[in-house]
Design a protein around this motif. Structure first.
Motif, PDB file in Angstrom:
ATOM      1  N   LEU A 105       4.377   0.449  14.398  1.00  0.00           N
ATOM      2  CA  LEU A 105       3.754   0.717  13.096  1.00  0.00           C
ATOM      3  C   LEU A 105       4.054  -0.424  12.134  1.00  0.00           C
ATOM      4  O   LEU A 105       5.201  -0.865  12.015  1.00  0.00           O
ATOM      5  CB  LEU A 105       4.288   2.040  12.529  1.00  0.00           C
ATOM      6  CG  LEU A 105       3.791   2.394  11.117  1.00  0.00           C
ATOM      7  CD1 LEU A 105       2.331   2.824  11.166  1.00  0.00           C
ATOM      8  CD2 LEU A 105       4.647   3.490  10.503  1.00  0.00           C
ATOM      9  N   CYS A 106       3.022  -0.902  11.450  1.00  0.00           N
ATOM     10  CA  CYS A 106       3.229  -1.900  10.405  1.00  0.00           C
ATOM     11  C   CYS A 106       3.401  -1.156   9.082  1.00  0.00           C
ATOM     12  O   CYS A 106       2.528  -0.373   8.689  1.00  0.00           O
ATOM     13  CB  CYS A 106       2.032  -2.846  10.324  1.00  0.00           C
ATOM     14  SG  CYS A 106       2.200  -4.016   8.956  1.00  0.00           S
ATOM     15  N   PRO A 107       4.504  -1.371   8.375  1.00  0.00           N
ATOM     16  CA  PRO A 107       4.765  -0.590   7.157  1.00  0.00           C
ATOM     17  C   PRO A 107       3.850  -0.956   5.989  1.00  0.00           C
ATOM     18  O   PRO A 107       3.753  -0.189   5.034  1.00  0.00           O
ATOM     19  CB  PRO A 107       6.223  -0.932   6.830  1.00  0.00           C
ATOM     20  CG  PRO A 107       6.472  -2.251   7.470  1.00  0.00           C
ATOM     21  CD  PRO A 107       5.595  -2.319   8.662  1.00  0.00           C
ATOM     22  N   CYS A 108       3.201  -2.090   6.049  1.00  0.00           N
ATOM     23  CA  CYS A 108       2.411  -2.518   4.873  1.00  0.00           C
ATOM     24  C   CYS A 108       1.185  -1.642   4.642  1.00  0.00           C
ATOM     25  O   CYS A 108       0.967  -1.135   3.547  1.00  0.00           O
ATOM     26  CB  CYS A 108       2.007  -3.972   5.027  1.00  0.00           C
ATOM     27  SG  CYS A 108       3.392  -5.080   4.730  1.00  0.00           S
ATOM     28  N   HIS A 109       0.344  -1.490   5.679  1.00  0.00           N
ATOM     29  CA  HIS A 109      -0.876  -0.693   5.502  1.00  0.00           C
ATOM     30  C   HIS A 109      -1.075   0.280   6.666  1.00  0.00           C
ATOM     31  O   HIS A 109      -2.205   0.671   6.976  1.00  0.00           O
ATOM     32  CB  HIS A 109      -2.099  -1.609   5.354  1.00  0.00           C
ATOM     33  CG  HIS A 109      -1.898  -2.737   4.386  1.00  0.00           C
ATOM     34  ND1 HIS A 109      -1.571  -4.000   4.775  1.00  0.00           N
ATOM     35  CD2 HIS A 109      -1.919  -2.760   3.033  1.00  0.00           C
ATOM     36  CE1 HIS A 109      -1.412  -4.774   3.722  1.00  0.00           C
ATOM     37  NE2 HIS A 109      -1.612  -4.054   2.656  1.00  0.00           N
ATOM     38  N   ILE A 112       4.124 -10.430  14.037  1.00  0.00           N
ATOM     39  CA  ILE A 112       3.336 -10.639  12.816  1.00  0.00           C
ATOM     40  C   ILE A 112       2.051  -9.814  12.902  1.00  0.00           C
ATOM     41  O   ILE A 112       1.237 -10.002  13.819  1.00  0.00           O
ATOM     42  CB  ILE A 112       2.982 -12.130  12.648  1.00  0.00           C
ATOM     43  CG1 ILE A 112       4.242 -12.975  12.748  1.00  0.00           C
ATOM     44  CG2 ILE A 112       2.289 -12.362  11.324  1.00  0.00           C
ATOM     45  CD1 ILE A 112       3.956 -14.459  12.805  1.00  0.00           C
ATOM     46  N   CYS A 113       1.889  -8.920  11.946  1.00  0.00           N
ATOM     47  CA  CYS A 113       0.729  -8.022  11.958  1.00  0.00           C
ATOM     48  C   CYS A 113      -0.566  -8.823  11.893  1.00  0.00           C
ATOM     49  O   CYS A 113      -0.690  -9.793  11.129  1.00  0.00           O
ATOM     50  CB  CYS A 113       0.809  -7.059  10.775  1.00  0.00           C
ATOM     51  SG  CYS A 113      -0.527  -5.857  10.758  1.00  0.00           S
ATOM     52  N   THR A 114      -1.524  -8.407  12.696  1.00  0.00           N
ATOM     53  CA  THR A 114      -2.810  -9.125  12.731  1.00  0.00           C
ATOM     54  C   THR A 114      -3.714  -8.744  11.558  1.00  0.00           C
ATOM     55  O   THR A 114      -4.813  -9.269  11.436  1.00  0.00           O
ATOM     56  CB  THR A 114      -3.535  -8.852  14.051  1.00  0.00           C
ATOM     57  OG1 THR A 114      -3.593  -7.441  14.251  1.00  0.00           O
ATOM     58  CG2 THR A 114      -2.822  -9.523  15.207  1.00  0.00           C
ATOM     59  N   HIS A 115      -3.244  -7.814  10.710  1.00  0.00           N
ATOM     60  CA  HIS A 115      -4.050  -7.497   9.526  1.00  0.00           C
ATOM     61  C   HIS A 115      -3.785  -8.504   8.414  1.00  0.00           C
ATOM     62  O   HIS A 115      -4.654  -9.295   8.067  1.00  0.00           O
ATOM     63  CB  HIS A 115      -3.753  -6.071   9.036  1.00  0.00           C
ATOM     64  CG  HIS A 115      -4.405  -5.767   7.723  1.00  0.00           C
ATOM     65  ND1 HIS A 115      -3.721  -5.258   6.645  1.00  0.00           N
ATOM     66  CD2 HIS A 115      -5.679  -5.954   7.303  1.00  0.00           C
ATOM     67  CE1 HIS A 115      -4.538  -5.110   5.632  1.00  0.00           C
ATOM     68  NE2 HIS A 115      -5.746  -5.525   5.994  1.00  0.00           N
ATOM     69  N   ALA A 116      -2.568  -8.490   7.860  1.00  0.00           N
ATOM     70  CA  ALA A 116      -2.275  -9.392   6.741  1.00  0.00           C
ATOM     71  C   ALA A 116      -0.939 -10.108   6.889  1.00  0.00           C
ATOM     72  O   ALA A 116      -0.465 -10.707   5.936  1.00  0.00           O
ATOM     73  CB  ALA A 116      -2.323  -8.623   5.421  1.00  0.00           C
ATOM     74  N   GLY A 117      -0.340 -10.015   8.082  1.00  0.00           N
ATOM     75  CA  GLY A 117       0.831 -10.847   8.339  1.00  0.00           C
ATOM     76  C   GLY A 117       2.185 -10.229   8.048  1.00  0.00           C
ATOM     77  O   GLY A 117       3.198 -10.928   8.104  1.00  0.00           O
ATOM     78  N   CYS A 118       2.259  -8.942   7.736  1.00  0.00           N
ATOM     79  CA  CYS A 118       3.578  -8.317   7.533  1.00  0.00           C
ATOM     80  C   CYS A 118       4.304  -8.217   8.878  1.00  0.00           C
ATOM     81  O   CYS A 118       3.665  -8.191   9.927  1.00  0.00           O
ATOM     82  CB  CYS A 118       3.400  -6.899   6.975  1.00  0.00           C
ATOM     83  SG  CYS A 118       2.911  -6.870   5.260  1.00  0.00           S
TER      84      CYS A 118
HETATM   85  S1  FES Z   1      -0.249  -6.188   7.149  1.00  0.00           S
HETATM   86 FE1  FES Z   1       0.033  -4.777   8.724  1.00  0.00          FE
HETATM   87  S2  FES Z   1      -1.332  -3.233   8.281  1.00  0.00           S
HETATM   88 FE2  FES Z   1      -1.673  -4.662   6.734  1.00  0.00          FE
END
Ligand code: FES
Length: 297
Positions: free
Chosen positions: A241-245, A222-228
């Protein structure tokens, strides 16, 4: 009365001589009663399951009539004229004393009227508060410490998305697989990325090398930015790599963010490999998984 000068205020809303709190009393009371009725109806609509359009209309009536009542009442409370008086020699003449007594009695009647309006206002606010309990209650119970725990625990076997135990032998260097704690396949909060790298290439925080048997490291997906879900692994650069941002995490240094908006590493799951080679968790994560709202001021 001698020596007393009265003149209307520039913005006055009533004729000179009209007592304060006398102009819109009935209207104010009616507005508050309407507000109470609308709030009670809103409570009833919430109680039977709700209907968005009706809820919106009733809330508009409740707030609108409450606001209108308060504004009208406030206008009435303003004395509509400016009064100035010459200083008189003591004692006051009998006529002036009689006028003062009359004014005092009228004040008493106004106070009685104001008490009734005050009660109606309190009733309107109370009914609105009662209706507000339903949407507040729908927020549900507080999450408490549950966000800080997953289903991983000491000794939990690592399984793939079909529930099969995963051992070190199953993983080639450079491979990545999504795994779960046994018995919790598909759990969003417990999903973990298992990655095998050359053991000597890891530069983890002190004490965490032991969490990576034979170079197998496990990080929260789970991405520590926004959870993707962090789903892309580049084995040549050892980056996730997180595809969301486009947050990018360096696996060799403990999934620390090297690019993008994420500011926190992906939490590392403590792993061990028993004699049979099957991977198990040593414990739950040591840090909360997912977006780090608890770090925000
Ligand atoms: S949720 Fe992963 S970069 Fe924003």
């Amino acid at each position: 009365m001698d020596g007393v000068r009265r003149q209307p205020r520039a913005t006055g809303n009533a004729s000179p001589g009209r007592p304060a709190a006398n102009g819109h009393g009935r209207l104010v009371g009616t507005a508050f009663i309407l507000s109470i009725l609308a709030s009670l109806a809103l409570t009833a609509v919430y109680a039977v399951g709700g209907q968005p359009q009706l809820e919106g209309a009733l809330l508009a009536v409740s707030l609108g009539t409450l606001g209108a009542g308060i504004i009208l009442w406030a206008r009435d409370l303003l004395i509509p004229e400016e009064i100035s008086e010459e200083r008189e020699p003591e004692p006051s003449p009998p006529g002036m004393r009689a006028a003062a007594e009359t004014a005092l009695q009228m004040g008493g009647r106004q106070l009685t009227r104001r008490t009734a309006l005050s009660r109606l206002l309190i009733g309107a606010l109370g009914a609105l508060g009662l209706a507000a309990l339903f949407p507040i209650r729908s927020l549900g119970p507080g999450p408490g410490r549950s966000l800080f725990h997953t289903q991983w625990s000491a000794g939990a076997r690592v399984v793939d998305n079909e529930g099969h135990p995963v051992s070190v032998r199953d993983l080639e260097v450079g491979s990545v697989v999504t795994v779960f704690p046994e018995g919790f396949v598909g759990s969003p909060v417990s999903q973990v990325l298992l990655i095998r790298v050359e053991p000597g290439s890891l530069q983890l925080r002190p004490g965490r090398l032991a969490w990576a048997p034979d170079g197998v490291v496990a990080f929260s997906k789970i991405c520590t930015h926004a959870g993707c879900p962090v789903g892309l692994y580049d084995a040549s650069t050892h980056q996730l790599l997180c595809p969301c941002h486009q947050s990018t995490f360096d696996v060799l240094s403990g999934a620390t963010p090297v690019f993008g908006p994420a500011s926190r590493p992906l939490p590392q799951l403590p792993l061990e490999a028993r004699a049979d080679g099957v991977l198990r968790a040593r414990a739950d994560f040591q840090e909360p998984v997912g977006p780090g709202f608890w770090d925000r001021p």
